[in-house]
Design an enzyme around this catalytic site. Structure first.
Site, PDB file in Angstrom:
ATOM      1  N   HIS A  63       0.591  -1.644   0.001  1.00 58.37           N
ATOM      2  CA  HIS A  63      -0.278  -0.237   0.203  1.00 58.37           C
ATOM      3  C   HIS A  63       1.012   1.196  -0.063  1.00 58.37           C
ATOM      4  O   HIS A  63       1.454   1.673   1.030  1.00 58.37           O
ATOM      5  CB  HIS A  63      -1.127  -0.141   1.193  1.00 58.37           C
ATOM      6  CG  HIS A  63      -1.796  -1.412   1.402  1.00 58.37           C
ATOM      7  ND1 HIS A  63      -2.284  -1.593   0.465  1.00 58.37           N
ATOM      8  CD2 HIS A  63      -1.630  -2.238   2.445  1.00 58.37           C
ATOM      9  CE1 HIS A  63      -3.010  -3.602   0.825  1.00 58.37           C
ATOM     10  NE2 HIS A  63      -2.720  -3.404   2.842  1.00 58.37           N
TER      11      HIS A  63
ATOM     12  N   SER B  87       2.012  -0.214  -5.652  1.00 55.63           N
ATOM     13  CA  SER B  87       1.220  -0.573  -3.601  1.00 55.63           C
ATOM     14  C   SER B  87       0.169  -1.868  -4.465  1.00 55.63           C
ATOM     15  O   SER B  87       0.930  -2.420  -5.875  1.00 55.63           O
ATOM     16  CB  SER B  87      -0.543   0.545  -4.178  1.00 55.63           C
ATOM     17  OG  SER B  87      -1.151   0.439  -3.084  1.00 55.63           O
TER      18      SER B  87
ATOM     19  N   SER C 292      -5.640   1.668  -2.602  1.00 56.49           N
ATOM     20  CA  SER C 292      -5.365   2.093  -1.049  1.00 56.49           C
ATOM     21  C   SER C 292      -3.866   3.079  -0.939  1.00 56.49           C
ATOM     22  O   SER C 292      -3.638   3.697  -0.435  1.00 56.49           O
ATOM     23  CB  SER C 292      -4.063   0.738  -0.401  1.00 56.49           C
ATOM     24  OG  SER C 292      -3.886   0.111  -1.039  1.00 56.49           O
TER      25      SER C 292
ATOM     26  N   ASP D 295       3.429  -7.315   0.163  1.00 60.17           N
ATOM     27  CA  ASP D 295       1.961  -7.590   1.141  1.00 60.17           C
ATOM     28  C   ASP D 295       1.064  -7.793   0.112  1.00 60.17           C
ATOM     29  O   ASP D 295       0.207  -6.986  -0.361  1.00 60.17           O
ATOM     30  CB  ASP D 295       1.737  -6.578   1.391  1.00 60.17           C
ATOM     31  CG  ASP D 295       0.135  -5.675   2.527  1.00 60.17           C
ATOM     32  OD1 ASP D 295       0.480  -6.691   2.758  1.00 60.17           O
ATOM     33  OD2 ASP D 295       0.762  -4.645   2.833  1.00 60.17           O
TER      34      ASP D 295
ATOM     35  N   GLU E 242       4.309  -9.469   4.385  1.00 62.27           N
ATOM     36  CA  GLU E 242       4.152  -8.563   5.227  1.00 62.27           C
ATOM     37  C   GLU E 242       2.376  -9.120   5.775  1.00 62.27           C
ATOM     38  O   GLU E 242       2.484  -8.855   6.785  1.00 62.27           O
ATOM     39  CB  GLU E 242       3.204  -7.265   4.551  1.00 62.27           C
ATOM     40  CG  GLU E 242       2.540  -6.058   5.601  1.00 62.27           C
ATOM     41  CD  GLU E 242       3.504  -4.941   6.450  1.00 62.27           C
ATOM     42  OE1 GLU E 242       4.797  -5.976   6.836  1.00 62.27           O
ATOM     43  OE2 GLU E 242       2.998  -5.160   7.054  1.00 62.27           O
TER      44      GLU E 242
ATOM     45  N   ASN F 288       4.547 -10.717   9.130  1.00 63.85           N
ATOM     46  CA  ASN F 288       3.494 -11.106   9.794  1.00 63.85           C
ATOM     47  C   ASN F 288       3.012 -11.557  11.406  1.00 63.85           C
ATOM     48  O   ASN F 288       2.547 -11.077  11.761  1.00 63.85           O
ATOM     49  CB  ASN F 288       2.769 -11.736   8.821  1.00 63.85           C
ATOM     50  CG  ASN F 288       0.629 -11.736   9.139  1.00 63.85           C
ATOM     51  OD1 ASN F 288       0.314 -11.006   9.382  1.00 63.85           O
ATOM     52  ND2 ASN F 288       0.356 -12.549   9.783  1.00 63.85           N
TER      53      ASN F 288
ATOM     54  N   LYS G 292       4.407  -7.048  14.918  1.00 62.31           N
ATOM     55  CA  LYS G 292       3.374  -7.359  13.979  1.00 62.31           C
ATOM     56  C   LYS G 292       1.467  -7.841  14.203  1.00 62.31           C
ATOM     57  O   LYS G 292       0.930  -6.955  14.203  1.00 62.31           O
ATOM     58  CB  LYS G 292       3.928  -8.339  12.498  1.00 62.31           C
ATOM     59  CG  LYS G 292       3.681  -6.638  10.797  1.00 62.31           C
ATOM     60  CD  LYS G 292       2.219  -7.794  11.003  1.00 62.31           C
ATOM     61  CE  LYS G 292       2.031  -6.676   9.428  1.00 62.31           C
ATOM     62  NZ  LYS G 292      -0.131  -7.509   9.246  1.00 62.31           N
TER      63      LYS G 292
ATOM     64  N   ASP H 201      -0.716  -4.652  14.485  1.00 62.94           N
ATOM     65  CA  ASP H 201      -0.896  -4.375  13.636  1.00 62.94           C
ATOM     66  C   ASP H 201      -1.790  -4.446  13.285  1.00 62.94           C
ATOM     67  O   ASP H 201      -3.554  -3.748  12.987  1.00 62.94           O
ATOM     68  CB  ASP H 201       0.092  -4.286  12.000  1.00 62.94           C
ATOM     69  CG  ASP H 201      -0.099  -4.256  10.790  1.00 62.94           C
ATOM     70  OD1 ASP H 201      -1.788  -3.983  10.148  1.00 62.94           O
ATOM     71  OD2 ASP H 201       0.591  -3.775   9.984  1.00 62.94           O
ATOM     72  N   ASN H 202      -1.954  -6.068  12.586  1.00 64.63           N
ATOM     73  CA  ASN H 202      -3.807  -6.473  12.674  1.00 64.63           C
ATOM     74  C   ASN H 202      -4.966  -6.207  13.859  1.00 64.63           C
ATOM     75  O   ASN H 202      -6.258  -5.680  13.305  1.00 64.63           O
ATOM     76  CB  ASN H 202      -3.926  -8.170  12.361  1.00 64.63           C
ATOM     77  CG  ASN H 202      -2.692  -8.790  11.761  1.00 64.63           C
ATOM     78  OD1 ASN H 202      -1.532  -7.247  11.258  1.00 64.63           O
ATOM     79  ND2 ASN H 202      -2.056  -9.782  11.492  1.00 64.63           N
TER      80      ASN H 202
ATOM     81  N   CYS I  10      -6.306  -2.094  13.396  1.00 64.98           N
ATOM     82  CA  CYS I  10      -8.164  -2.560  12.975  1.00 64.98           C
ATOM     83  C   CYS I  10      -8.846  -1.221  13.411  1.00 64.98           C
ATOM     84  O   CYS I  10     -10.080  -1.240  13.459  1.00 64.98           O
ATOM     85  CB  CYS I  10      -8.201  -3.234  12.305  1.00 64.98           C
ATOM     86  SG  CYS I  10      -6.970  -4.622  11.265  1.00 64.98           S
TER      87      CYS I  10
ATOM     88  N   HIS J 267      -7.437  -8.726   3.214  1.00 61.33           N
ATOM     89  CA  HIS J 267      -7.157  -8.164   2.538  1.00 61.33           C
ATOM     90  C   HIS J 267      -7.390  -8.469   0.951  1.00 61.33           C
ATOM     91  O   HIS J 267      -7.172  -7.180   0.235  1.00 61.33           O
ATOM     92  CB  HIS J 267      -5.301  -9.244   2.078  1.00 61.33           C
ATOM     93  CG  HIS J 267      -3.946  -8.247   1.072  1.00 61.33           C
ATOM     94  ND1 HIS J 267      -3.689  -7.214   1.959  1.00 61.33           N
ATOM     95  CD2 HIS J 267      -4.024  -8.721   0.516  1.00 61.33           C
ATOM     96  CE1 HIS J 267      -3.033  -7.163   0.559  1.00 61.33           C
ATOM     97  NE2 HIS J 267      -3.019  -8.024  -0.209  1.00 61.33           N
TER      98      HIS J 267
ATOM     99  N   HIS K 209      -4.087   1.968   8.721  1.00 59.46           N
ATOM    100  CA  HIS K 209      -3.348   2.095  10.004  1.00 59.46           C
ATOM    101  C   HIS K 209      -2.548   3.379   9.993  1.00 59.46           C
ATOM    102  O   HIS K 209      -2.182   3.849   8.956  1.00 59.46           O
ATOM    103  CB  HIS K 209      -2.461   0.497   9.693  1.00 59.46           C
ATOM    104  CG  HIS K 209      -3.101  -0.645  10.124  1.00 59.46           C
ATOM    105  ND1 HIS K 209      -4.429  -1.092  10.147  1.00 59.46           N
ATOM    106  CD2 HIS K 209      -2.551  -1.796  10.656  1.00 59.46           C
ATOM    107  CE1 HIS K 209      -4.852  -2.078   9.981  1.00 59.46           C
ATOM    108  NE2 HIS K 209      -3.816  -2.508  10.173  1.00 59.46           N
TER     109      HIS K 209
ATOM    110  N   SER L  18       5.519  -2.724  12.683  1.00 63.19           N
ATOM    111  CA  SER L  18       5.384  -4.379  11.014  1.00 63.19           C
ATOM    112  C   SER L  18       6.556  -3.175  10.773  1.00 63.19           C
ATOM    113  O   SER L  18       7.064  -4.383   9.713  1.00 63.19           O
ATOM    114  CB  SER L  18       4.446  -3.007  10.145  1.00 63.19           C
ATOM    115  OG  SER L  18       2.861  -3.474  11.062  1.00 63.19           O
TER     116      SER L  18
ATOM    117  N   GLN M 191       9.819  -5.542   8.618  1.00 59.87           N
ATOM    118  CA  GLN M 191      10.170  -5.550   7.266  1.00 59.87           C
ATOM    119  C   GLN M 191      11.267  -4.930   6.646  1.00 59.87           C
ATOM    120  O   GLN M 191      12.490  -5.906   6.567  1.00 59.87           O
ATOM    121  CB  GLN M 191       9.295  -4.822   6.577  1.00 59.87           C
ATOM    122  CG  GLN M 191       7.863  -5.164   6.572  1.00 59.87           C
ATOM    123  CD  GLN M 191       7.781  -6.384   4.908  1.00 59.87           C
ATOM    124  OE1 GLN M 191       8.260  -6.733   4.748  1.00 59.87           O
ATOM    125  NE2 GLN M 191       6.949  -7.437   4.578  1.00 59.87           N
TER     126      GLN M 191
END
Lengths: 481, 470
Positions: free
Chosen positions: A56, A79, A84, A142, A204, A229, A234, A238-239, A243, A349, A402, A410, A414
């Site tokens: 993204h 992307s 996104s 990703d 990702e 991930n 992460k 992140d998740n 969210c 996703h 995010h 995250s 990476q």
């Protein structure tokens, strides 16, 4: 030597100033990435790396890209979702901190908000196609689209032909097949050579990781992969927290509907579903969870959520969000039975959790675009549902994804993963790996100061008592956080 | 087992016992020897009731109740003992009867009865006859002021001891149930003196009802059953301050909460907080735990009870034991296993379903638990103590006379305004004066170490004015 011109295709380079201002704010909120930049400024561990990124193209990703560049890498970017991209972020990356819109000096980016599927795969190809026929030697993926294109390309080249599309193939798969057909005709051997030159990929997200493990199982994986991930810093951050923040942001920006008092259905109670459920409950919605996994279902019940099947509640809920990583979760038939102006969105996703193609095929269905990424679909009987971002990630399509701080966690993973594979290639034979726990803990550590967190240190005796080093790692690999 | 609903014989007061408080009025308690055992409980509660502590200090100096007799009908608990001690410190003679025979703590009753200026009429587990006998005994003291919890004392006073009405300056009522009763009395012109309805105080609703009751109802259920709340479906009947407190706390423990309501505004409030709202007939089949908090009756009647799932746990958080229709439950049952655990009776229905009734349908937080925590009762009792002092005609000058400079400073203006009003003509149910609420809130904040801002003079003027626009 004449200045190298930066190849790119973005919406409007004039947006670069705005993008740069946002990047500057984001850098402050991404302490992990900035710490990594400082740590590797002198040693330049990614010198010689040619990284193709498919992720993204947001303001936060811009900070990631410029971090990779700052520690030695050359980068090309696309992307991983047609909606996104933040066009100002893409422009700012192309222009770079030292360039101008008339004289861009940054990093090649091929991304804009609202690509067609053809444009999307063209962008992915551009990101993979380096000057002078050299390909990337690293992928940063990703969802796994860049990895998929390289693998499918090599597969097609080995077979010498592109398989024909089947009737039930998705529109997207047809586009991919046509991309492969033209490359086979024009540049045969391109993908095979590229695959051979790639040292590894860092992936990702859940969906891409799932693809990688499938390929590893089938023996078709061509290069090593680090599953970013499943770093704790992460997926558990992140998740979930990402969210929790961006789901309501997306719904609010798209619809401005009052969430308090509504009944919301979250399909899936994984990390993403947990964050989504918490965020909607926090707004005063009554949240109902659907699950297929008895463990996650029990978790939801113990957290006080009603767990039902979609069939039970499809006619009574106001907001539906898919967060499963699976497909065909909400079918056209489900949507036809929803309340008038029920809101339907996906935060998984891919765009196949909601059957958009099936919805479009319903006899008498009408689509009215309310505003970008918000469509009202009216059924033959006159009632309608509101679909966000055409069934693609609504937090990125309707809001800005995010927030920076979460993405810093995250993306620090990476960068560390890129450095791992690039500098220690021989330690990673073809396979799928997760980052060792001490690196996971390092990522967390880099974010504590910004929040004013004061960490307690084990005494030597305490460390010995529980059998861990004073500086960690603190948990066994089995620990689930 | 449910006790007999028959009224039974009434206590007959001694002839000619009109005004003069009988010097011979003695405590009627289970065991005076428990006095020492009760003291640590009172001391513990005192530590958690800083506002009453501050009032007690003030009352000691000001003596707002000098020469006055207070007849009180309250739950005989450690928290009540702290209230009573504040009143006696202010000069009152206090005669206390139990407002619920199941909530009386005998050790506390004994400790309190040993205090100077106090008699206690309370034995745990007493029946209906002894309950009314105790009320009559405190009325024998010919009170100047009354404190009630549910309205039985005031009701008895009017119905059976009307000769005492003229001597009563006023009183206060603690519960919504009692206040509603008193308003009905006032509406028909039957109320003989002013009564402050302490249930409608803002501080009280917020702290005692929502947080105190909310917490202690779940505490009572847990003590009686030790059931895991997470994952269960809990039905709360009523989304008033108590019901919403129960709903929030239950959600915090991981329950799925369903609310039933009759009031559309409250039902909407529940919906906006993300609770599911259903009619009781739809909720009952889902209710693994059902809590009534309505102040009404027969919320779980024969029809609703017959819909409950096997193993359902029934508890009442409302004041009276009429919210769950125990006669109906008894009628549906083919077998009853009393006390499968303390305060838990199992009713077996004809089809084999078992329903667990807690605390015989009486107020579960007081019977199976310890009632609202002292920290919450502190607020309620402070409101009542100040209301009583106000009714006693005390000059409660917050600036000159009250030794709480910080807290009083905050509320001084409002308190002076609120207390300048006279209690009003007899026969009215009065709201708690806003000044008392402000004072209690200020003292509570002071006890929590919270500092707040004061309006500047310019801000005060701005808020008073209407000419200034944008």
């Amino acid at each position: 030597m004449p200045a190298e011109t930066v190849p790119f295709k973005v919406a409007d380079l004039a947006l670069a100033d705005f993008g740069r201002r946002e990047i500057r704010l984001a850098e402050h909120e991404m302490p992990g990435l900035m710490a990594v930049r400082a740590e590797y400024a002198a040693s330049q561990p990614l010198a010689g790396a040619r990284i193709t990124g498919s992720l993204h193209m947001t303001v936060q990703t811009a900070v990631l890209i410029e971090t990779l560049v700052a520690i030695g890498a050359k980068v090309r970017w696309a992307s991983c979702n047609i909606f996104s991209t933040q066009d100002h972020a893409a422009a700012a990356v192309v222009v770079g901190p030292d360039g101008t819109p008339d004289d861009p000096k940054g990093t090649p980016v091929f991304a804009w908000k609202g690509e067609s599927l053809e444009e999307y795969w063209w962008c992915t190809q551009q990101a993979l196609t380096w000057a002078g026929d050299s390909g990337p030697n690293m992928l940063l993926d990703d969802g796994g689209d860049a990895t998929l294109l390289v693998h499918k390309g090599a597969e097609v080249e080995a077979a010498g032909e592109v398989p024909g599309a089947k009737d039930d193939d998705s529109d997207e798969w047809r586009v991919i097949l046509s991309v492969l057909a033209s490359s086979l005709a024009e540049t045969p051997g391109k993908w095979t050579a590229m695959a051979a030159g790639i040292k590894g990929v860092t992936e990702e997200t859940t969906t891409g990781v799932h693809r990688l493990y499938e390929m590893a199982k089938q023996g078709t994986l061509q290069f090593p992969a680090i599953n970013v991930n499943d770093s704790v810093t992460k997926s558990k951050f992140d998740n979930k927290y990402g969210c929790r923040h961006s789901l309501v942001d997306g719904i609010n920006r798209a619809t401005d509907v009052l969430i308090g008092g509504k009944v919301a259905v979250i399909c899936g109670y994984g990390d993403v579903g947990k964050g989504c459920s918490e965020s909607l409950r926090g707004q005063g919605a009554r949240v109902i969870v659907t699950e297929i996994d008895p463990i996650c279902a029990l978790q939801a019940a113990m957290d006080g959520f009603q767990v039902a099947t979609l069939e039970d509640v499809v006619g009574t809920a106001d907001i539906f969000v898919t967060a499963t990583g699976n497909y065909n979760i909400i079918t056209a038939e489900h949507m036809s039975r929803m309340k008038h102006q029920a809101i339907v969105g996906n935060i998984g996703h891919f765009d196949n959790e909601i059957d958009m193609a099936g919805l479009a095929r319903l006899p008498g269905i009408k689509r009215i675009n309310i505003k970008p990424q918000v469509d009202e679909w009216t059924f033959a009987d006159g009632h309608a549902v509101i679909v966000l971002s055409e069934g693609r990630l609504l937090n990125l399509g309707n809001a800005t994804g995010h927030p920076s701080f979460v993405m810093s966690n995250s993306f620090t993973n990476q960068v560390i993963a890129q450095v791992e594979i690039f500098t220690k290639t021989e330690e990673y034979p073809v396979g799928v790996y997760v980052l060792p726990k001490h690196l996971d803990e390092k990522v967390a550590r880099l974010h504590l100061d910004a929040l004013g967190v004061r960490l307690t240190t084990l005494t030597k005796e305490q460390a010995a008592y529980i059998g861990v080093p004073v500086d960690g790692p603190f948990k066994s690999d089995l620990y689930r956080y | 087992m449910p006790r007999s609903a028959a009224a039974g014989g009434r206590y007959t007061p001694p002839a000619g016992a009109a005004r003069a408080a009988p010097a011979s009025l003695r405590s009627d308690i289970a065991d005076a020897g428990l006095a020492l055992a009760g003291r640590p409980g009172i001391a513990w509660a005192e530590r958690a009731m800083p506002v009453l502590g501050m009032l007690r200090t003030a009352f000691e100096t000001q003596q707002p109740f000098a020469g006055l007799t207070v007849a009180a009908c309250l739950h005989v608990t450690a928290e009540t003992a702290v209230l009573v001690r504040a009143l006696t410190a202010g000069g009152a003679q206090v005669h206390l009867a139990a407002s619920n025979p199941l909530s009386t703590q005998d050790d506390i009753a004994a400790a309190l009865a040993a205090e100077p200026g106090v008699t206690v009429q309370a034995r745990s587990g007493g029946d209906r006859d002894s309950y009314y006998e105790h009320i009559h005994r405190v009325l024998d003291a010919a009170p100047d002021l009354v404190m009630d919890d549910g309205g039985d004392l005031v009701n008895t006073l009017h119905a059976e001891r009307s000769e005492l009405i003229a001597g009563v300056r006023g009183g206060c009522e603690a519960t919504s149930t009692g206040a509603a009763r008193l308003r009905r009395m006032a509406a028909t012109g039957s109320l003989g003196f002013p009564l402050v309805a302490a249930d409608v105080s803002a501080t009280r609703r917020m702290i005692d009802h929502k947080y105190g009751t909310g917490q202690s109802v779940l505490d009572g259920i847990l003590r009686a059953t030790n059931t895991l709340v997470a994952g269960k479906t809990l039905v709360v009947a009523g989304f008033g301050p108590c019901g919403s407190g129960v709903a929030e706390r239950a959600r915090g423990l991981g329950a799925q909460v369903i609310v039933t309501e009759v009031d559309p505004v409250r039902a909407l409030a529940a919906i906006m907080q993300g609770f599911r709202v259903l009619p009781m007939t739809a909720a009952a089949p889902l209710g693994e735990l059902v809590v009534t908090a309505t102040g009404s009756r027969d919320v779980l009647g024969s029809r609703e009870l017959s819909l409950l799932p096997d193993g359902a746990i029934l508890a009442n958080a409302g004041h009276f034991d009429v919210e769950i229709d125990i006669q109906a439950l008894t009628g549906l049952a083919v077998d009853v296993h009393p006390a499968v655990r303390p305060y838990a009776d199992e009713y077996v229905l004809a089809d084999g379903r078992r329903l667990i009734l807690l605390a015989e349908g009486r107020v579960v937080n007081l019977v199976a638990g310890e009632g609202s925590p002292p920290g919450a009762m502190d607020t309620s009792f402070a409101v009542q103590a100040l209301a009583l002092a106000w009714l006693a005609g005390a000059k409660l000058d917050p600036v000159a006379g009250w030794p709480f400079p910080d807290a009083a400073g905050v509320a001084a203006v409002e308190l002076a305004a609120g207390l300048s009003a006279e209690p009003g003509q007899p026969g009215r149910v009065l709201d708690v004066p806003a000044g008392i609420d402000a004072q209690v809130a200020s003292l509570t904040l002071a006890s929590l170490g919270t500092r707040i801002d004061s309006l500047t003079a310019a801000q005060g003027d701005y808020l008073e004015s209407w000419r200034q626009g944008s």
